[in-house]
Write a protein that holds these residues in place. Structure first.
Motif, PDB file in Angstrom:
ATOM      1  N   SER A  70      -5.642  -0.388   2.280  1.00 42.24           N
ATOM      2  CA  SER A  70      -5.243  -0.136   3.554  1.00 42.24           C
ATOM      3  C   SER A  70      -5.446   1.396   3.900  1.00 42.24           C
ATOM      4  O   SER A  70      -5.983   1.935   4.960  1.00 42.24           O
ATOM      5  CB  SER A  70      -3.728  -0.558   3.834  1.00 42.24           C
ATOM      6  N   LEU A 129      -8.004  -6.927   5.087  1.00 43.34           N
ATOM      7  CA  LEU A 129      -6.635  -6.848   4.810  1.00 43.34           C
ATOM      8  C   LEU A 129      -5.726  -6.169   6.061  1.00 43.34           C
ATOM      9  O   LEU A 129      -4.616  -6.638   6.067  1.00 43.34           O
ATOM     10  CB  LEU A 129      -6.477  -5.882   3.519  1.00 43.34           C
ATOM     11  N   GLU A 174      -1.928  -3.262  -1.718  1.00 40.89           N
ATOM     12  CA  GLU A 174      -2.130  -3.183  -0.214  1.00 40.89           C
ATOM     13  C   GLU A 174      -2.397  -1.602   0.274  1.00 40.89           C
ATOM     14  O   GLU A 174      -2.988  -1.385   1.001  1.00 40.89           O
ATOM     15  CB  GLU A 174      -0.843  -3.738   0.517  1.00 40.89           C
TER      16      GLU A 174
END
Length: 85
Positions: A60, A30, A56
């Protein structure tokens, strides 16, 4: 590492290969895709400003859980919930 020449587990281990957890592999992929401006959620519409940024952010950062919903209806979702489905 030349993966074409590796045919046994012994050769793989001696090549210096180290395995990653699924979570780490997803996180690394990602982050790489975000850096390269690749839309990893292509075809998913209507969540660009709500759910997708949360997902995300979840992967992350090195975190394991995120809260979804509003008020009393919040649900604790771990990154494993996304992997299992």
């Amino acid at each position: 590492m030349n993966t074409q020449s590796i045919t046994t587990l012994k050769e793989l281990k001696s090549s210096g290969y180290t395995s990653k957890s699924i979570k780490d592999e997803l996180r690394d992929n990602l982050i790489q895709n975000l850096k390269n401006n690749v839309n990893v959620f292509d075809g998913i519409h209507g969540y660009e400003n709500s759910v997708i940024p949360e997902i995300e952010l979840l992967f992350s950062q090195d975190t394991t859980s995120i809260y979804w919903g509003q008020g009393k209806a919040k649900r604790n979702c771990s990154s494993n919930d996304f992997i299992a489905r």
